[in-house]
Design a protein around this motif. Structure first.
Motif, short mmCIF file in Angstrom:
data_model
loop_
_atom_site.label_atom_id
_atom_site.label_comp_id
_atom_site.label_asym_id
_atom_site.label_seq_id
_atom_site.Cartn_x
_atom_site.Cartn_y
_atom_site.Cartn_z
N HIS A 1 -4.56 6.94 -2.11
CA HIS A 1 -4.82 7.98 -3.11
C HIS A 1 -5.46 7.42 -4.37
CE1 HIS A 1 -2.96 11.21 -0.92
NE2 HIS A 1 -1.83 10.55 -0.82
N GLY A 2 -5.10 6.21 -4.73
CA GLY A 2 -5.57 5.63 -5.98
C GLY A 2 -7.05 5.28 -5.96
N LEU A 3 -7.71 5.57 -7.05
CA LEU A 3 -9.15 5.33 -7.18
C LEU A 3 -9.48 3.85 -7.02
CD1 LEU A 3 -11.95 6.46 -7.79
CD2 LEU A 3 -11.45 6.15 -10.22
N GLY B 1 -11.92 -0.62 -1.24
CA GLY B 1 -12.28 -0.39 0.16
C GLY B 1 -13.77 -0.16 0.33
N GLN B 2 -14.38 0.53 -0.61
CA GLN B 2 -15.83 0.76 -0.54
C GLN B 2 -16.60 -0.54 -0.74
OE1 GLN B 2 -17.55 3.41 0.34
NE2 GLN B 2 -15.74 4.66 0.60
N LEU B 3 -16.09 -1.41 -1.61
CA LEU B 3 -16.76 -2.69 -1.84
C LEU B 3 -16.79 -3.56 -0.59
CD1 LEU B 3 -15.52 -3.74 -5.38
CD2 LEU B 3 -17.79 -2.89 -4.73
N LEU C 1 0.82 -1.21 0.00
CA LEU C 1 0.00 0.00 0.00
C LEU C 1 0.86 1.26 0.00
CD1 LEU C 1 -2.79 -1.03 2.54
CD2 LEU C 1 -2.91 -1.00 0.03
N PRO C 2 0.56 2.20 -0.87
CA PRO C 2 1.34 3.45 -0.92
C PRO C 2 1.26 4.27 0.37
CG PRO C 2 -0.02 3.21 -2.89
CD PRO C 2 -0.43 2.13 -1.94
#
Length: 97
Positions: free
Chosen positions: A86-88, A94-96, A35-36
């Motif tokens: 930051h990445g879409l 994460g929303q899923l 993860l960035p």
């Protein structure tokens, strides 16, 4: 498993995990590498759990992500880690969850 038991004043997110669990420790290290953006990660055994409004039972059952306004446990903690990116695509994943 979002809880309102916050007593922490730091603005930086914190990942709390079981430092005695080899799988947990390995997973944290792999996520840190992938993860960035990754929050501070600390084993619960090194913390004063009362400061975070958590019990030994809480941290024995789940990893936690603590932010200034929320506490996320288990899969919601992982979702929070993804939504911090930051990445879409990370945030969408994460929303899923």
């Amino acid at each position: 498993m979002d809880s309102g038991r916050l007593s922490r004043t730091s603005k930086a997110p914190l990942l709390i995990f079981d430092g005695d669990c080899a799988f947990c420790t390995s997973a944290v290290e792999r996520l840190r590498a992938i993860l960035p953006r990754f929050p501070e990660a600390t084993p619960w055994q090194w913390l004063d759990l009362d400061q975070y409004g958590l019990t030994v039972d809480d941290v024995s059952r789940f990893a936690w992500v603590i932010t200034p306004t929320h506490q996320y446990a288990g899969h919601l903690a992982f979702s929070a880690l993804l939504r911090m990116q930051h990445g879409l695509l990370w945030r969408f994943a994460g929303q899923l969850l």
